[in-house]
Write an enzyme that holds these catalytic residues in place. Structure first.
Site, PDB file in Angstrom:
ATOM      1  N   GLU A  29     -76.088  -2.997 -33.783  1.00  0.00           N
ATOM      2  CA  GLU A  29     -74.757  -3.558 -34.000  1.00  0.00           C
ATOM      3  C   GLU A  29     -73.668  -2.502 -33.880  1.00  0.00           C
ATOM      4  O   GLU A  29     -72.527  -2.803 -33.524  1.00  0.00           O
ATOM      5  CB  GLU A  29     -74.685  -4.225 -35.377  1.00  0.00           C
ATOM      6  CG  GLU A  29     -75.554  -5.481 -35.498  1.00  0.00           C
ATOM      7  CD  GLU A  29     -75.479  -6.082 -36.894  1.00  0.00           C
ATOM      8  OE1 GLU A  29     -74.677  -5.568 -37.711  1.00  0.00           O
ATOM      9  OE2 GLU A  29     -76.219  -7.041 -37.168  1.00  0.00           O
ATOM     10  N   GLU A  94     -88.368   2.668 -38.956  1.00  0.00           N
ATOM     11  CA  GLU A  94     -88.542   3.535 -37.786  1.00  0.00           C
ATOM     12  C   GLU A  94     -88.393   4.993 -38.192  1.00  0.00           C
ATOM     13  O   GLU A  94     -89.189   5.855 -37.785  1.00  0.00           O
ATOM     14  CB  GLU A  94     -87.487   3.214 -36.716  1.00  0.00           C
ATOM     15  CG  GLU A  94     -87.815   2.048 -35.827  1.00  0.00           C
ATOM     16  CD  GLU A  94     -86.739   1.840 -34.771  1.00  0.00           C
ATOM     17  OE1 GLU A  94     -86.779   0.793 -34.123  1.00  0.00           O
ATOM     18  OE2 GLU A  94     -85.864   2.724 -34.602  1.00  0.00           O
TER      19      GLU A  94
END
Length: 587
Positions: A29, A94
């Site tokens: 985003e 991650e």
């Protein structure tokens, strides 16, 4: 004609193959269509195989398996830490995985602070802190994520506000330069430089060809028997030249990969990924892959290496239309199959690899046995024996050197005595691949006959004998020559490398513990034993007798094994000829 490369990079056994140079971690985003997009493009243009997750859709609860795999199979991670990075639990997961990878290997991690200060990441502001609450994760996960943010903030990273006066384009160039320096852009870990005996003299001719400035697509075929160093040479050449090209791919061990389920399609996908700098390409079938490869290589000057190609079909799957490639592209093929020499109507340059000289053999063996370029004083004669037994084959020198390293001279003596009687199994298993790849039982049987009976004999004599026994000997010998299993010298005599010969005889020896139940008897002692005890079977297709070695004929003068070649050999069974055979290493 077509070519192939197994793009798996050469790694230590404990690490997975490297499919990517860079794994990009970012908050979609914030930066997907702006900074990260420009950074990704810069990495790709610089020749780095770069992974980024293009999935705009909401992910599931856990990190996707393909992202886990990409992290494990990348050489580095660039983490774009933006204002809302910590608001994504997937980004944080991650990050946890990236840092775990870093702790267990030499993995490169570069934090990039984009519109955020390291102190804000180390001690999250209210907006960052609320992300942990908003995620509603279990306490253990929350703590791992907090610790990961603190750890990444403490790493030496790059801050946009502090570099390039805040200019993003200059900042991106610096990031690419830093990663290039950290990875040093070497594709393959070939071997310690000192172990690359004779590599520079063998590479010189290939480099001249690579740098000749030709605007045509050119093909080089590195040809030679198994274990002679074709792949090592190709990797060395690739390492020092691939940066000169817009795209490159090294497809390793094509013969084995093509045997796997959908193997040729996987090879095509790897080639496309390599020349597209890590971009994942969907390929449904071989025909579709050929079209996509054609398109990908038509506008880009590339260096392609296809290692251990065994059949023309393997090449056709990737380079069927090589005439449409961008001018200046270069293609290197390694093979032990001479039929590929005629697989294209275009000109092919052939680099025929020879076995090592005595000095080269001794040096290579010494590096593996002693960790230096010469034998220790007490081991000189024993080392010379190994060199003689190896026949200058690099594969044999490496295996034997490693197996004898650190052992006493007494053990060496015993090991060499054993080796003279029973060849090294690891070496023979690797060489047997060429035997197993022969097209039918006719050629395999012909090979075993030559290995056991006919080494050193004139080709015309062999043809006359075996044609009378139902063989198609001329074409069969040519097939063996094509597979680097035999050679014919200027005097029309057929020869075979010691190790190849031992591999053939080893195959026969494994047929049975009892000589009378084997198909071929080349040792006079076995032949006398079978005839004396009358325990031969229908399995025996031929045997050798040296009557000069029979006790009834032996005298002190001629009972020495070294005189074996001075007596006629008689073949019994399907072979009914009397002739002298010159075996280069008497048994």
């Amino acid at each position: 004609m077509a070519l192939v490369k197994s793009a798996d990079q050469s790694q230590n056994a404990s690490h997975p193959p490297h499919s990517y140079d860079v794994f990009l971690s970012f908050r979609g985003e914030d930066t997907r269509k702006t900074f990260t997009d420009h950074l990704y493009t810069a990495f790709v243009n610089a020749g780095f195989r770069t992974f980024r997750d293009d999935d705009e859709l909401e992910r599931g609860e856990d990190i996707k398996p393909e992202l886990q795999k990409a992290i494990q199979q990348s050489r580095s991670s660039v983490i774009v830490l933006s204002k809302n990075y910590a608001s994504s639990r997937w980004c944080l997961d991650e990050l946890v995985m990236i840092l775990e990878r870093k702790r267990t290997s030499d993995y490169v991690v570069l934090p990039v602070f984009y519109d955020v200060d390291p102190s804000q990441v180390r001690k999250p502001t209210a907006s960052l802190a609320t992300a942990f609450v908003k995620n509603g994760s279990l306490k253990v996960k929350v703590e791992k994520r907090r610790a990961a943010l603190t750890e990444v903030a403490d790493l030496a990273g790059m801050v946009l506000q502090n570099q390039a006066d805040g200019h993003e384009s200059k900042f991106i160039k610096k990031i690419v330069k830093v990663i290039e320096g950290k990875l040093s852009r070497t594709a393959f870990n070939v071997a310690p430089h000192a172990h690359l005996i004779g590599i520079h003299s063998r590479v010189q001719d290939i480099n001249l060809w690579l740098h000749d400035g030709s605007s045509k697509v050119r093909v080089l075929l590195i040809y030679g028997m198994r274990g002679i160093g074709k792949t090592t040479l190709a990797k060395f050449v690739y390492n020092i030249n691939f940066k000169r090209y817009k795209g490159s791919s090294f497809l390793e061990n094509i013969k084995e990969h093509s045997k796997q389920t959908n193997g040729l399609v996987q090879i095509q996908k790897k080639l496309l990924s390599d020349v597209s700098n890590g971009k994942r390409v969907k390929v449904g079938n071989i025909s579709e892959g050929i079209i996509k490869i054609e398109d990908a290589l038509s506008s880009k000057r590339v260096l392609l290496v296809f290692d251990d190609v065994d059949h023309v079909e393997q090449l056709d799957a990737v380079l069927k239309m090589q005439g449409q490639f961008c001018p200046g592209s270069k293609i290197i093929i390694t093979t032990s199959h001479a039929a590929l020499l005629n697989a294209s109507h275009q000109a092919i340059k052939v680099h025929n690899l020879e076995t090592f000289s005595r000095n080269e053999s001794l040096e290579l063996f010494s590096w593996h046995a002693f960790g230096q370029d010469h034998p220790e004083k007490d081991y000189m004669e024993l080392s010379e024996r190994v060199v003689n037994l190896s026949g200058g084959l690099p594969l044999a020198l490496k295996i034997l050197g490693s197996s004898l390293s650190g052992k006493s001279t007494v053990v060496w003596e015993s090991a060499l005595n054993k080796l003279e009687a029973i060849p090294n199994g690891e070496i023979l298993n690797k060489l047997r691949i060429s035997y197993d790849s022969l097209q039918d039982e006719h050629d395999r049987s012909l090979f075993l006959h030559i290995a056991c009976f006919f080494i050193g004999m004139e080709k015309d004599v062999i043809v006359r004998i075996l044609d009378s026994c139902g063989f198609y000997t001329i074409v069969g010998i040519q097939n063996l020559i094509d597979r680097c299993l035999v050679t014919v010298d200027e005097y029309n005599k057929v020869h075979m490398h010691y190790m190849i010969r031992d591999m053939g005889r080893g195959i026969v020896h494994l047929e049975s513990k009892e000589p009378g139940e084997r198909s071929r008897l080349w040792n006079h002692k076995d032949s006398f034993k079978v005839l004396k005890e009358k325990n031969g079977t229908q399995t025996i297709e031929g045997l050798v007798l040296n009557m000069g070695m029979h006790p009834a004929y032996c005298t002190p003068r001629n009972s020495n094994e070294d005189l074996i070649d001075s007596f006629p050999f008689f073949f019994v069974g399907i072979l009914t000829v009397s002739s002298i055979i010159e075996d280069p290493k008497p048994q």
